[in-house]
Scaffold this motif. Structure first.
Motif, mmCIF file in Angstrom:
data_model
loop_
_atom_site.group_PDB
_atom_site.id
_atom_site.type_symbol
_atom_site.label_atom_id
_atom_site.label_comp_id
_atom_site.label_asym_id
_atom_site.label_seq_id
_atom_site.Cartn_x
_atom_site.Cartn_y
_atom_site.Cartn_z
ATOM 1 N N HIS A 47 21.194 -40.391 4.154
ATOM 2 C CA HIS A 47 20.374 -41.434 3.531
ATOM 3 C C HIS A 47 18.950 -41.406 4.087
ATOM 4 O O HIS A 47 18.266 -42.429 4.114
ATOM 5 C CB HIS A 47 20.988 -42.812 3.769
ATOM 6 C CG HIS A 47 22.364 -42.963 3.198
ATOM 7 N ND1 HIS A 47 22.638 -42.775 1.861
ATOM 8 C CD2 HIS A 47 23.556 -43.271 3.789
ATOM 9 C CE1 HIS A 47 23.917 -42.969 1.638
ATOM 10 N NE2 HIS A 47 24.509 -43.263 2.788
ATOM 11 N N GLU A 78 16.167 -40.254 2.929
ATOM 12 C CA GLU A 78 15.095 -40.631 2.015
ATOM 13 C C GLU A 78 14.993 -42.153 1.885
ATOM 14 O O GLU A 78 13.887 -42.716 1.920
ATOM 15 C CB GLU A 78 15.353 -40.000 0.640
ATOM 16 C CG GLU A 78 14.323 -40.354 -0.422
ATOM 17 C CD GLU A 78 12.953 -39.791 -0.127
ATOM 18 O OE1 GLU A 78 11.986 -40.231 -0.776
ATOM 19 O OE2 GLU A 78 12.839 -38.907 0.762
ATOM 20 N N THR A 79 16.123 -42.813 1.762
ATOM 21 C CA THR A 79 16.111 -44.276 1.679
ATOM 22 C C THR A 79 15.567 -44.886 2.966
ATOM 23 O O THR A 79 14.802 -45.867 2.934
ATOM 24 C CB THR A 79 17.534 -44.798 1.412
ATOM 25 O OG1 THR A 79 18.039 -44.205 0.212
ATOM 26 C CG2 THR A 79 17.544 -46.308 1.272
ATOM 27 N N ILE A 80 15.967 -44.318 4.095
ATOM 28 C CA ILE A 80 15.468 -44.811 5.384
ATOM 29 C C ILE A 80 13.952 -44.662 5.452
ATOM 30 O O ILE A 80 13.237 -45.579 5.880
ATOM 31 C CB ILE A 80 16.143 -44.045 6.531
ATOM 32 C CG1 ILE A 80 17.641 -44.383 6.586
ATOM 33 C CG2 ILE A 80 15.478 -44.366 7.871
ATOM 34 C CD1 ILE A 80 18.420 -43.544 7.576
ATOM 35 N N LYS A 81 13.441 -43.510 5.007
ATOM 36 C CA LYS A 81 11.994 -43.282 5.043
ATOM 37 C C LYS A 81 11.265 -44.271 4.154
ATOM 38 O O LYS A 81 10.210 -44.817 4.547
ATOM 39 C CB LYS A 81 11.699 -41.845 4.603
ATOM 40 C CG LYS A 81 10.214 -41.497 4.576
ATOM 41 C CD LYS A 81 9.580 -41.651 5.942
ATOM 42 C CE LYS A 81 8.101 -41.300 5.895
ATOM 43 N NZ LYS A 81 7.433 -41.536 7.203
ATOM 44 N N LEU A 82 11.772 -44.528 2.969
ATOM 45 C CA LEU A 82 11.115 -45.487 2.068
ATOM 46 C C LEU A 82 11.112 -46.887 2.678
ATOM 47 O O LEU A 82 10.123 -47.632 2.539
ATOM 48 C CB LEU A 82 11.833 -45.500 0.715
ATOM 49 C CG LEU A 82 11.760 -44.206 -0.113
ATOM 50 C CD1 LEU A 82 12.535 -44.365 -1.411
ATOM 51 C CD2 LEU A 82 10.316 -43.830 -0.398
ATOM 52 N N GLY A 83 12.213 -47.251 3.343
ATOM 53 C CA GLY A 83 12.248 -48.549 4.006
ATOM 54 C C GLY A 83 11.229 -48.653 5.117
ATOM 55 O O GLY A 83 10.558 -49.689 5.279
ATOM 56 N N SER A 107 6.027 -35.283 -1.501
ATOM 57 C CA SER A 107 6.843 -36.216 -2.277
ATOM 58 C C SER A 107 5.954 -37.179 -3.048
ATOM 59 O O SER A 107 5.410 -38.125 -2.467
ATOM 60 C CB SER A 107 7.782 -37.002 -1.353
ATOM 61 O OG SER A 107 8.500 -37.971 -2.073
ATOM 62 N N ARG A 140 6.949 -39.401 -5.011
ATOM 63 C CA ARG A 140 7.623 -40.698 -4.971
ATOM 64 C C ARG A 140 7.183 -41.486 -3.747
ATOM 65 O O ARG A 140 6.965 -42.703 -3.828
ATOM 66 C CB ARG A 140 9.142 -40.493 -4.972
ATOM 67 C CG ARG A 140 9.924 -41.775 -4.808
ATOM 68 C CD ARG A 140 11.406 -41.544 -5.021
ATOM 69 N NE ARG A 140 11.918 -40.481 -4.178
ATOM 70 C CZ ARG A 140 13.165 -40.009 -4.258
ATOM 71 N NH1 ARG A 140 13.992 -40.511 -5.157
ATOM 72 N NH2 ARG A 140 13.571 -39.045 -3.464
ATOM 73 N N ARG A 141 7.073 -40.826 -2.607
ATOM 74 C CA ARG A 141 6.653 -41.543 -1.394
ATOM 75 C C ARG A 141 5.211 -42.011 -1.494
ATOM 76 O O ARG A 141 4.865 -43.095 -1.007
ATOM 77 C CB ARG A 141 6.833 -40.637 -0.174
ATOM 78 C CG ARG A 141 8.294 -40.384 0.169
ATOM 79 C CD ARG A 141 8.419 -39.456 1.333
ATOM 80 N NE ARG A 141 9.799 -39.016 1.486
ATOM 81 C CZ ARG A 141 10.158 -37.857 1.997
ATOM 82 N NH1 ARG A 141 9.241 -37.029 2.425
ATOM 83 N NH2 ARG A 141 11.433 -37.524 2.095
ATOM 84 N N TRP A 172 5.328 -44.986 -3.811
ATOM 85 C CA TRP A 172 5.967 -46.105 -3.112
ATOM 86 C C TRP A 172 5.026 -46.697 -2.068
ATOM 87 O O TRP A 172 4.956 -47.924 -1.914
ATOM 88 C CB TRP A 172 7.259 -45.621 -2.466
ATOM 89 C CG TRP A 172 8.011 -46.662 -1.692
ATOM 90 C CD1 TRP A 172 8.033 -46.820 -0.333
ATOM 91 C CD2 TRP A 172 8.857 -47.694 -2.226
ATOM 92 N NE1 TRP A 172 8.827 -47.879 0.018
ATOM 93 C CE2 TRP A 172 9.350 -48.439 -1.125
ATOM 94 C CE3 TRP A 172 9.229 -48.055 -3.505
ATOM 95 C CZ2 TRP A 172 10.203 -49.513 -1.289
ATOM 96 C CZ3 TRP A 172 10.082 -49.140 -3.666
ATOM 97 C CH2 TRP A 172 10.563 -49.852 -2.558
#
Length: 463
Positions: A96, A98-103, A154, A156-157, A160
């Motif tokens: 997880h 990617e989710t951790i990085k976005l958080g 990325s 997306r990042r 975001w």
């Protein structure tokens, strides 16, 4: 080989080739995803070190700019910012990740926003009204987070990060804007018509907050986010194309000789495979008695034997700088100097022939040790002028060599069964190799009459 053995080997080869093709496409997709993932991880690592560099630079700047002990207060923020980058960096391999990085991107924006908008305690010299925190240029530090996100390949990042900045910074601005002691244009206008002098006087008051700067920040952040997202998207497409090209190149090298793949990828604007005449050394090799051997082997074991022979022989050909022209059932044809000028092509071909014989002898001893039948190869070596280039139709071409030299080399390999010996090399090849030491590796010489030729040929034979 008999027709029956040839058909059997061909059937097994085609069947396993189809299965191998399916596995190859599946493996290609796996390698493609793995390569892209590796590039993304390298981008995360680079972004982390860029963040660390930025933290060091900003910390030195704060120490020089901010008096003690307020610099210690901002140093705490810098350390927190380091932790917010280090934790997702350490967890980058987590499923997880990617989710951790976005958080943690949200936490990054929140921390930088708090460092800019939250005043230090009064004991550290923070006597100015909180509204003055919106009048500096510190908002530019928030935009640096977009630069960090751009280093990770990325889009997306980046998007975001931009959205997080817009939302969290706006929350911070409106939190200060909504404070009871904040002076606003609308509140002053409600008391009466504002003159230009009154507006100017109001804007200089410490508790005044105007939204014009916030509007500008929203527009600039949105544009920066859009432009950087597009730039990263294009960079990612370039990365994907490069990774795909490398995967395709690796896959192509499994079907085409690696030096042909190299020539294809480096051909530039010139056409590959245009007919040309050059001096080339040719090696033909074949497993002796393969037909008899296959009579006691299952098709699967026959295929495994062929594959092992081809893996060993192709490795030796490539080691000596040769081009694997084609597999011929239980044999192969290799060329030296066909893709480009190789002044030592004859010597390379001879060295390949002798090392191939040594490798097959080692392999044969291993087979005998486990009760399998021993193997022996016959090799013919010749050199001379040939025409090299592409042959075939519009949809499929094959880079190969054509000429009498090819026929002679093939006949030399065949004649080993008649006159004995494992390696037969023409006098022309020995002379072209240039080193008299090559003659010492052959046991005897003789004139041979090759099938389909009127003139005899002096050859040297090694057992």
């Amino acid at each position: 080989m008999s027709d029956l053995a040839t058909r059997m080997v061909g059937f097994v080869s085609r069947t396993l080739e189809r299965l191998g093709s399916l596995r190859s496409r599946r493996n290609s997709r796996v390698r493609l995803r793995a390569s892209i993932r590796q590039a993304e991880l390298e981008g995360l690592q680079f972004a982390f070190y860029a963040r660390l560099t930025a933290i060091i630079i900003v910390s030195i700047w704060l120490v020089w700019l901010v008096p003690w002990p307020r610099d210690l207060y901002y140093g705490t923020y810098a350390f927190g910012f380091f932790l917010l980058g280090y934790i997702p960096y350490r967890l980058r391999h987590h499923r997880h990740g990617e989710t951790i990085k976005l958080g943690f991107i949200v936490l990054d924006v929140a921390l930088v926003t708090a460092a800019i908008l939250a005043p230090p305690p009064a004991s550290l010299g923070g006597e100015w009204p909180i509204q003055t925190r919106l009048r500096g240029q510190e908002f530019l530090y928030v935009l640096l987070l977009l630069g960090e996100a751009a280093l990770t390949y990325s889009p997306r990042r980046v998007l975001w990060t931009g959205v997080s900045i817009l939302v969290i910074w706006s929350i911070g601005v409106f939190t200060i804007y909504s404070l009871p002691d904040t002076l606003r244009i609308n509140d002053a206008a409600a008391e009466g018509t504002l003159t230009s002098a009154a507006v100017l006087d109001l804007s200089f008051k410490p508790a005044f907050v105007g939204l014009t700067a916030w509007y500008t920040q929203l527009v600039a952040t949105s544009l920066f986010t859009l432009l950087i997202t597009l730039a990263v998207w294009r960079s990612r497409r370039t990365l994907l194309n490069q990774v795909k090209a490398e995967v395709m190149r690796a896959d192509l090298a499994r079907y085409v000789s690696p030096d042909v793949v190299e020539a294809l990828t480096k051909r530039g604007e010139t056409a590959f495979g245009e007919p040309a005449t050059r001096t080339v050394a040719i090696v033909f090799a074949d497993i002796v008695g393969f037909t008899k051997l296959t009579e006691i082997l299952s098709p699967e074991r026959t295929f495994a034997l062929l594959r092992s022979f081809q893996e060993r022989s192709s490795a030796i050909v490539f080691k000596h700088g040769g081009t694997l022209d084609k597999y011929l059932g239980d044999g192969f044809m290799a060329t030296f100097g066909s893709l480009g000028l190789q002044s030592d092509a004859p010597a390379r071909a001879l060295a390949c022939a002798f090392e191939l014989q040594q490798e097959i002898e080692r392999w044969s001893r291993k087979r005998s040790g486990r009760g399998a039948n021993p193997l022996r190869v016959s090799v013919g070596v010749h050199c001379g002028p040939v025409t090299v280039g592409n042959l075939g139709g519009r949809e499929r071409v094959e880079f190969t060599v054509v000429g009498d030299v090819v026929n002679v080399a093939s006949r030399l390999e065949e004649v080993t069964r008649e006159i004995g010996g494992s390696i037969i090399a023409s006098e022309d090849c020995i002379r072209a190799a240039g080193d008299p030491e090559w003659l010492t590796r052959f046991q005897f010489s003789r004139q041979v009459q090759l099938r389909g030729r009127q003139q005899g040929l002096l050859v040297h034979i090694a057992s």
